[in-house]
Design an enzyme around this catalytic site. Sequence first.
Site, PDB file in Angstrom:
ATOM      1  N   THR A 146       0.849  -1.201   0.000  1.00 35.25           N
ATOM      2  CA  THR A 146       0.000   0.000   0.000  1.00 35.25           C
ATOM      3  C   THR A 146       0.877   1.239   0.000  1.00 35.25           C
ATOM      4  OG1 THR A 146      -1.694   1.257   1.228  1.00 35.25           O
ATOM      5  CG2 THR A 146      -0.155  -0.025   2.550  1.00 35.25           C
ATOM      6  N   GLY A 147       0.333   2.320  -0.533  1.00 36.20           N
ATOM      7  CA  GLY A 147       1.039   3.588  -0.461  1.00 36.20           C
ATOM      8  C   GLY A 147       0.562   4.424   0.719  1.00 36.20           C
ATOM      9  N   ASP A 160      -8.535  -2.797   0.571  1.00 31.59           N
ATOM     10  CA  ASP A 160      -9.250  -1.660   0.010  1.00 31.59           C
ATOM     11  C   ASP A 160     -10.378  -1.304   0.960  1.00 31.59           C
ATOM     12  OD1 ASP A 160      -8.941   0.015  -2.431  1.00 31.59           O
ATOM     13  OD2 ASP A 160     -11.102  -0.253  -2.465  1.00 31.59           O
ATOM     14  N   SER A 161     -10.567  -0.023   1.179  1.00 31.30           N
ATOM     15  CA  SER A 161     -11.545   0.390   2.176  1.00 31.30           C
ATOM     16  C   SER A 161     -12.214   1.682   1.747  1.00 31.30           C
ATOM     17  CB  SER A 161     -10.865   0.565   3.541  1.00 31.30           C
ATOM     18  OG  SER A 161      -9.712   1.372   3.416  1.00 31.30           O
ATOM     19  N   GLY A 198      -8.163  10.714   6.600  1.00 31.28           N
ATOM     20  CA  GLY A 198      -9.388  10.635   5.811  1.00 31.28           C
ATOM     21  C   GLY A 198     -10.602  11.160   6.573  1.00 31.28           C
ATOM     22  N   ASP A 208     -11.869  10.283   9.414  1.00 27.83           N
ATOM     23  CA  ASP A 208     -11.917  10.058  10.866  1.00 27.83           C
ATOM     24  C   ASP A 208     -12.472  11.238  11.678  1.00 27.83           C
ATOM     25  OD1 ASP A 208     -11.142   7.442  10.682  1.00 27.83           O
ATOM     26  OD2 ASP A 208      -9.032   7.817  11.063  1.00 27.83           O
ATOM     27  N   HIS A 232     -13.073  -0.878  11.366  1.00 23.29           N
ATOM     28  CA  HIS A 232     -13.158  -1.828  10.248  1.00 23.29           C
ATOM     29  C   HIS A 232     -11.794  -2.476   9.998  1.00 23.29           C
ATOM     30  CE1 HIS A 232     -11.861   2.077   9.036  1.00 23.29           C
ATOM     31  NE2 HIS A 232     -11.684   1.777   7.776  1.00 23.29           N
ATOM     32  N   ARG A 233     -10.731  -1.686  10.184  1.00 20.19           N
ATOM     33  CA  ARG A 233      -9.378  -2.241   9.941  1.00 20.19           C
ATOM     34  C   ARG A 233      -9.027  -3.272  11.008  1.00 20.19           C
ATOM     35  NH1 ARG A 233      -7.805   2.058   8.419  1.00 20.19           N
ATOM     36  NH2 ARG A 233      -8.347   1.544   6.287  1.00 20.19           N
TER      37      ARG A 233
END
Length: 197
Positions: A7-8, A76-77, A152, A154, A180-181
Site C-alpha cells: 500500500t502507499g 481496500d476500504s 481521511g 476520521d 473496520h481495519r
Amino acid sequence: MRILFATGNENKIVEAQEVLESLGHTVEGLVIDGQRPNFDEPKELGLEGVAESKIRQALDLIKGSELDGSAILVEDSGIFLDAFPEWPGAQSSDVEKEIGLEGIIDRVKESGNSGAEYRAVAILSNGNQVWKSQGICRGKISDYPRGSYGFGYDPIFIPEEGGGGTFGELGKEIKNQISHRKKVMQGLSNLLKSPSR
Ligand code: IMP
C-alpha cells in the site's frame, strides 16, 4: 507470520501493525526499487474487486524477485453513507479530495440521514494460498469535524461503539479496538490459524 503490506498509505500500515503485531505477526510496508507500490484501481468493481485487482498486481510485481513467495497483504476500504447507496465507497479518497469533509457533511445534512459505515476488504496471499476477510464499523457522520487523530474521514465519523466521539477524537487505542481495519485484520489472523484451504 512476516507480512508485507502492499500500500502507499502509511496510515494503513501503522494501523495494521498495531493490530496484527498484537496477534503475533510482523507487518512491513512492501517496498520495490525504493518505492511503495502504486496500483491501478478499477473502482467500478467495488472494494472486493479492487482488492482482488491489487493482489494480482502485487504478486505480479514480486514474481521472480527475492520476495517471491512472501505473504503479501492488500486492503481496500472506504466509507459508505446510508443516504447514498454504495457512495462514496471505493471512491472515498477521490471524493474526499473533490468535495472535502465539509462537502460530505453538507450532503449528509441535506439528506437528513447521517448513518454511515466504514468497510474494508483485505486479501493475503503467498502466491499459492489466498486468505480474504472483511470488516465493517457502523456509525454516523458528525455535524462538524472533531479531533485530529487518524486520516481521511476520521474527524467526521462517530463509531457506534465509541461513546459519541469521532475517531479523530477517540485516538488510536479506541480506533484499534473497534475499527473496520481492526476487524478485517483480526479476521485474517483468525483464518491464518485455521487449517489452510
Ligand atoms: P483505498 O486506499 O483505495 O483503500 O482508499 C481508502 C480511502 O477510504 C481513504 O483514502 C479514506 O478516504 C477512506 N478510509 C478508509 N479507511 C479509513 C479510515 O480508517 N479512516 C479514515 N478514512 C478511511
